[in-house]
Design a protein around this motif. Structure first.
Motif, PDB file in Angstrom:
ATOM      1  N   GLU A 289      -7.658  -4.813  80.396  1.00 14.23           N
ATOM      2  CA  GLU A 289      -8.178  -3.535  80.877  1.00 14.23           C
ATOM      3  C   GLU A 289      -7.315  -3.020  82.021  1.00 14.23           C
ATOM      4  O   GLU A 289      -6.711  -3.806  82.766  1.00 14.23           O
ATOM      5  CB  GLU A 289      -9.624  -3.684  81.349  1.00 14.23           C
ATOM      6  CG  GLU A 289     -10.619  -3.878  80.222  1.00 14.23           C
ATOM      7  CD  GLU A 289     -12.047  -3.741  80.678  1.00 14.23           C
ATOM      8  OE1 GLU A 289     -12.879  -3.249  79.886  1.00 14.23           O
ATOM      9  OE2 GLU A 289     -12.351  -4.123  81.832  1.00 14.23           O
TER      10      GLU A 289
ATOM     11  N   ASP B  35     -12.038   1.109  73.825  1.00 14.35           N
ATOM     12  CA  ASP B  35     -13.106   1.871  74.483  1.00 14.35           C
ATOM     13  C   ASP B  35     -13.244   3.279  73.921  1.00 14.35           C
ATOM     14  O   ASP B  35     -14.241   3.954  74.190  1.00 14.35           O
ATOM     15  CB  ASP B  35     -12.863   1.931  75.994  1.00 14.35           C
ATOM     16  CG  ASP B  35     -11.471   2.412  76.355  1.00 14.35           C
ATOM     17  OD1 ASP B  35     -10.516   1.986  75.695  1.00 14.35           O
ATOM     18  OD2 ASP B  35     -11.339   3.212  77.312  1.00 14.35           O
TER      19      ASP B  35
ATOM     20  N   ARG C  35     -10.982   1.526  80.066  1.00 15.32           N
ATOM     21  CA  ARG C  35     -12.227   1.503  80.838  1.00 15.32           C
ATOM     22  C   ARG C  35     -12.875   2.884  80.926  1.00 15.32           C
ATOM     23  O   ARG C  35     -13.465   3.247  81.950  1.00 15.32           O
ATOM     24  CB  ARG C  35     -12.003   0.937  82.243  1.00 15.32           C
ATOM     25  CG  ARG C  35     -11.468  -0.468  82.271  1.00 15.32           C
ATOM     26  CD  ARG C  35     -11.626  -1.096  83.644  1.00 15.32           C
ATOM     27  NE  ARG C  35     -13.037  -1.368  83.903  1.00 15.32           N
ATOM     28  CZ  ARG C  35     -13.505  -1.728  85.110  1.00 15.32           C
ATOM     29  NH1 ARG C  35     -12.689  -1.813  86.139  1.00 15.32           N
ATOM     30  NH2 ARG C  35     -14.784  -1.975  85.281  1.00 15.32           N
TER      31      ARG C  35
ATOM     32  N   ARG D 255     -15.332   3.548  79.102  1.00 12.13           N
ATOM     33  CA  ARG D 255     -16.734   3.129  78.979  1.00 12.13           C
ATOM     34  C   ARG D 255     -16.771   1.610  79.076  1.00 12.13           C
ATOM     35  O   ARG D 255     -15.761   0.918  78.905  1.00 12.13           O
ATOM     36  CB  ARG D 255     -17.355   3.583  77.648  1.00 12.13           C
ATOM     37  CG  ARG D 255     -16.796   2.890  76.411  1.00 12.13           C
ATOM     38  CD  ARG D 255     -17.609   3.229  75.172  1.00 12.13           C
ATOM     39  NE  ARG D 255     -17.065   2.583  73.972  1.00 12.13           N
ATOM     40  CZ  ARG D 255     -17.364   1.344  73.585  1.00 12.13           C
ATOM     41  NH1 ARG D 255     -18.191   0.592  74.320  1.00 12.13           N
ATOM     42  NH2 ARG D 255     -16.843   0.842  72.478  1.00 12.13           N
ATOM     43  N   GLY D 256     -17.946   1.081  79.362  1.00  8.99           N
ATOM     44  CA  GLY D 256     -18.094  -0.363  79.439  1.00  8.99           C
ATOM     45  C   GLY D 256     -18.122  -0.998  78.057  1.00  8.99           C
ATOM     46  O   GLY D 256     -18.643  -0.411  77.100  1.00  8.99           O
TER      47      GLY D 256
ATOM     48  N   LYS E 163     -16.739  -9.349  75.382  1.00  7.41           N
ATOM     49  CA  LYS E 163     -16.026  -9.976  76.495  1.00  7.41           C
ATOM     50  C   LYS E 163     -16.122 -11.499  76.431  1.00  7.41           C
ATOM     51  O   LYS E 163     -15.162 -12.207  76.768  1.00  7.41           O
ATOM     52  CB  LYS E 163     -16.578  -9.463  77.821  1.00  7.41           C
ATOM     53  CG  LYS E 163     -16.224  -8.006  78.109  1.00  7.41           C
ATOM     54  CD  LYS E 163     -16.731  -7.566  79.465  1.00  7.41           C
ATOM     55  CE  LYS E 163     -16.296  -6.139  79.772  1.00  7.41           C
ATOM     56  NZ  LYS E 163     -16.775  -5.690  81.094  1.00  7.41           N
TER      57      LYS E 163
END
Length: 326
Positions: A46, A136, A177, A179-180, A186
């Motif tokens: 990220e 993302d 990044r 959005r989460g 993860k």
């Protein structure tokens, strides 16, 4: 280094491969990539656009002499667009001609492989590098589907059957990044965050990627970009923009010209660094004076063999054309 043997790679071997590719990598990056390769886990990277996340996949594919399979994500991306598609025209012709009587029209002969399926069916000495870029940008439904594929590295095609990778691909997933991402995705990956590079790191990148630019002028370029990043722009320049600007400065100068970068020179080429009209309009005389001052300090430090402090450490860089990340 030569040879595609991923299974026996060491940290030192990986570091040598990065060096041979003129890729600036710090110890954190080398160790994280090494663990990703040895543990067989995807690597999620990220960071801001332009920080060079995509380039890592390209360098790995090049250094291990294997195929790079890139899946560019976008809003509305459907699972079937990433897996396969039937060649309906060929199927129809086969049915009309009677050629499908034995094997039918749902065989490998009539199958178009999309990136994810290509990564699972790859044949070669080394596994392919599967680069899932800007995940993302895709929606959460695609992210859930991707999690299933990465879990067992297999997919089921209803008319065809289950396809399982003999050797799982090397998976690099990038995110800007916007959005989460889900905790489940993860957990499946090793994680690396890329910050803006330090002055010294960026200067080394420019030295390797734009060797035609005088070293002192390159120092000024990196100092000016570092100063620009201190401003609250809508889009701060990344390493990709730094390389674009370094090439622009070199292109506009006569060979061997090592004179100071002037305010006029910055204004004429600002479009290589700032890509929003609101940001360009903020480059006034006051900011230009600050940029010129940063350049002078960088030149003086270079002449004195010192290093000005600006920015933070970063292990990765964009591609040679400066277009690795959006």
């Amino acid at each position: 280094m030569t040879g595609p043997d991923v299974s026996s790679v060491t940290e030192d071997d990986l570091r040598e491969r990065f060096e041979a590719a003129d890729y600036v990598a710090d110890d954190t990056l080398v160790t994280t990539v090494y663990l990703s390769l040895r543990l067989g886990k995807p690597l999620l990277i990220e960071g801001e656009p332009g920080s060079g996340k995509t380039e890592l996949g390209k360098v790995l594919a090049e250094s291990f002499e294997t195929e790079l399979i890139r899946l560019q994500c976008y809003e509305g991306l459907a699972a079937e667009n990433t897996l396969y598609e039937w060649n309906y025209t060929k199927q129809l012709l086969a049915v009309q001609s009677g050629d499908s009587a034995d094997a039918g029209v749902f065989s490998e002969e009539y199958l178009f492989e999309r990136p994810l399926l290509r990564a699972l069916t790859h044949e070669g000495e080394a596994p392919p590098v599967l680069l899932i870029d800007e995940v993302d940008r895709a929606d959460e439904e695609f992210e859930a589907f991707l999690l299933e594929v990465l879990s067992d590295f297999q997919v089921t095609i209803p008319e065809f059957g289950t396809v399982t990778a003999e050797t799982p691909p090397i998976v690099i997933i990038t995110s800007n990044r916007t959005r989460g991402l889900s905790d489940a995705l993860k957990r499946r990956c090793l994680y690396l965050h890329v910050d803006a590079p330090s002055y010294e790191t960026e200067r080394e990148i420019v030295r390797r990627k734009v060797p035609q630019l005088d070293a002192t002028v390159a120092a000024e370029v990196c100092a000016i970009v570092a100063e620009l990043r201190e401003n609250a722009f809508l889009k701060r320049p990344g390493v990709a923009e730094t390389l674009d600007w370094a090439r622009a400065v070199a292109e506009l100068r006569a060979p061997g010209d090592d004179s100071d970068i002037s305010a006029a020179e910055i204004e004429r080429t600002i479009g290589t660094l700032l890509k929003e009209v609101e940001d360009v309009q903020r480059v006034d005389s006051t900011l230009l004076e600050r940029l010129e001052r940063a350049a002078r300090e960088a030149r003086e430090a270079t002449d004195g063999d010192e290093t000005p402090t600006a920015g933070t450490e970063s292990p990765v860089e964009p591609s040679a054309d400066g277009t690795s990340d959006r």
